[in-house]
Scaffold this active site. Structure first.
Site, short mmCIF file in Angstrom:
data_model
loop_
_atom_site.label_atom_id
_atom_site.label_comp_id
_atom_site.label_asym_id
_atom_site.label_seq_id
_atom_site.Cartn_x
_atom_site.Cartn_y
_atom_site.Cartn_z
N GLY A 64 -11.31 45.79 42.11
CA GLY A 64 -12.60 46.40 42.44
C GLY A 64 -12.45 47.91 42.56
NE ARG B 203 -12.72 41.63 41.02
CZ ARG B 203 -12.34 42.34 42.08
NH1 ARG B 203 -11.07 42.49 42.35
NH2 ARG B 203 -13.24 42.90 42.86
N GLY C 259 -5.85 47.09 44.92
CA GLY C 259 -5.69 46.30 46.14
C GLY C 259 -4.60 45.26 46.00
CG ASP C 260 -5.13 41.46 47.84
OD1 ASP C 260 -5.99 41.91 47.05
OD2 ASP C 260 -5.29 40.42 48.49
CB THR D 183 -9.21 47.90 48.18
OG1 THR D 183 -10.18 46.96 48.71
CG2 THR D 183 -8.07 47.99 49.18
CG ASP E 50 -12.12 44.64 50.44
OD1 ASP E 50 -13.32 44.96 50.50
OD2 ASP E 50 -11.65 43.90 49.56
CG ASP F 274 -7.73 43.95 51.94
OD1 ASP F 274 -7.39 45.01 51.38
OD2 ASP F 274 -8.14 42.95 51.32
CG MET G 252 -19.15 44.01 49.58
SD MET G 252 -18.69 44.89 48.08
CE MET G 252 -19.60 43.95 46.86
NE ARG H 209 -11.29 40.71 47.61
CZ ARG H 209 -11.70 40.28 46.41
NH1 ARG H 209 -11.76 39.00 46.16
NH2 ARG H 209 -12.06 41.13 45.48
NE ARG I 40 -39.17 39.94 56.71
CZ ARG I 40 -40.00 39.20 57.46
NH1 ARG I 40 -39.48 38.30 58.30
NH2 ARG I 40 -41.30 39.34 57.36
O1 F6P Z 1 -12.33 44.06 47.02
C1 F6P Z 1 -13.45 44.87 46.94
C2 F6P Z 1 -14.71 44.04 46.89
O2 F6P Z 1 -15.82 44.90 46.80
C3 F6P Z 1 -14.88 43.07 48.06
O3 F6P Z 1 -15.34 43.70 49.22
C4 F6P Z 1 -15.82 42.09 47.46
O4 F6P Z 1 -15.69 40.82 48.08
C5 F6P Z 1 -15.39 42.00 46.02
O5 F6P Z 1 -14.70 43.21 45.75
C6 F6P Z 1 -16.49 41.84 45.02
O6 F6P Z 1 -15.90 41.66 43.78
P1 F6P Z 1 -16.69 41.77 42.41
O7 F6P Z 1 -17.02 43.21 42.18
O8 F6P Z 1 -15.74 41.24 41.39
O9 F6P Z 1 -17.94 40.96 42.55
#
Ligand code: F6P
Length: 345
Positions: free
Chosen positions: A33, A94, A124-125, A148, A150, A152, A192, A194, A269
């Site tokens: 990402g 990816r 990222g990982d 990333t 995230d 993480d 977001m 993950r 909402r």
């Molecule tokens: O890892 C970054 C991220 O934006 C996460 O926060 C999210 O879950 C994921 O990528 C979304 O992935 P994609 O862009 O493949 O839908």
């Protein structure tokens, strides 16, 4: 193959690594990402290497592009005007093919054909797992840069893009607060992250949210319903519940649905912020982090390091074994969760 814009080879001023190897040519790619600050990181890698007489080649579209040989020379000038831009000029992907031994073999062949001696992977990982395999199977030195939203990864207090993503979420939360207060509503706002609660927790604290749901803490729906009612009972005009997408209750829509009956007397909402959190110009923090880590990644390769991630801990530059970066969980600190709870009263 090396692209047409490769320009003349420049081998002057190459450095000698600690084991006596002359590092002349390295490559950089962005993978997984995208995150704000990746462009600033590419620029930092290219300019820092150029200043030390090392050539940098850019791999387009991450490992997917590497398999296909989409590699071209990046001059110091070619990275002008990108520092402030979101996304990544190299593109990202990816790659399913790279998960296979055959895919990685093809990638290694491309690196060898282009005489690349070291690879900097910004991602990222998942990207680091790929880099690790590349080093073990192909003998190419790899250095990771944490890129990333995230946050993480272990080995850095913050990852590239996290600060910008939180600021983007924060701006949205501030806007939602305006309308929530006008209508005395409860809002469930999904962010977001993950499997990590960093974006949720930091945007909830900074945004003055009423509740935060993160994967690091089990969610009790009955308790949540109770607390939302309490918030209005003690005179709050609105209620903002920030929900991390990886929360165990299943995301903002599911939380709102499950709260359902208990909230029937309350107007509520749901808003999912989604990929808006991934775009936009990087914040000052992300630009400085990109500059420092880009320079540090080049230094690591010139030092002869392999399978490490460069990071910043308490403002100090550090190198962490790549595997540790993804296998040791970088949890949100419990004291920040406690702080959130105290301030939301
Ligand atoms: O890892 C970054 C991220 O934006 C996460 O926060 C999210 O879950 C994921 O990528 C979304 O992935 P994609 O862009 O493949 O839908």
């Amino acid at each position: 193959m090396i692209g047409d814009d490769a320009g003349p080879a420049r081998h002057s001023g190459t450095r000698t690594s600690e084991d006596g190897r002359h590092v002349q040519r390295i490559a950089v790619l962005t993978s997984g990402g995208d995150a704000p600050g990746m462009n600033a990181a590419i620029r930092a890698v290219v300019r820092s290497a150029d200043a030390r007489g090392v050539e940098v080649y850019g791999v387009h579209r991450g490992y997917e592009g590497l398999i296909d040989g989409r590699v071209s020379f990046l001059s110091a000038r070619s990275v002008s005007g990108i520092l402030h831009l979101g996304g990544t000029m190299l593109g990202s992907a990816r790659s399913e093919r790279f998960r296979t031994v055959e895919g990685r073999r093809a990638a290694i062949k491309q690196l060898q054909a282009n005489q690349i001696e070291g690879l900097i992977v910004i991602g990222g990982d998942g990207s680091f797992r790929g880099a690790d395999a590349l080093s073990r199977e192909g003998g190419i030195a790899v250095v990771g840069m944490p890129g990333t939203i995230d946050n993480d990864l272990s080995g850095s207090d913050y990852t590239l893009g996290f600060d910008t993503a939180v600021n983007t979420a924060l701006e949205a939360i501030d806007r939602i607060r305006d309308t929530a207060a006008s209508h005395q509503r409860a809002f469930f706002i999904e962010v977001m992250g993950r499997a990590s609660g960093w974006i949720a927790l930091c945007s909830a604290i900074a945004g003055g949210a009423t509740e935060v749901l993160v994967p690091e803490r089990p969610t009790d729906i009955d308790e949540l319903q109770h607390r939302i009612h309490q918030a209005f009972a003690i005179g709050k005009q609105y209620c903002l519940v920030v929900v991390a997408e990886g929360d165990d209750a299943g995301g903002a829509f599911e939380v709102a649905r499950r709260c359902g009956e208990g909230l029937s007397t309350l107007s509520h909402r749901v808003t999912t912020l989604g990929h808006v959190q991934r775009g936009g110009p990087p914040s000052m923090r992300d630009r400085i982090l990109a500059a420092r880590l880009g320079d540090a990644a080049v230094s690591a390769l010139l030092d002869g390091d392999d399978r490490v991630m460069v990071g910043e801990i308490h403002l100090e530059l550090v190198r962490t074994p790549l595997e540790e970066a993804w296998s040791t969980v970088h949890h949100t600190p419990p004291e920040l969760l406690d702080l959130m709870d105290r301030l939301a009263r």
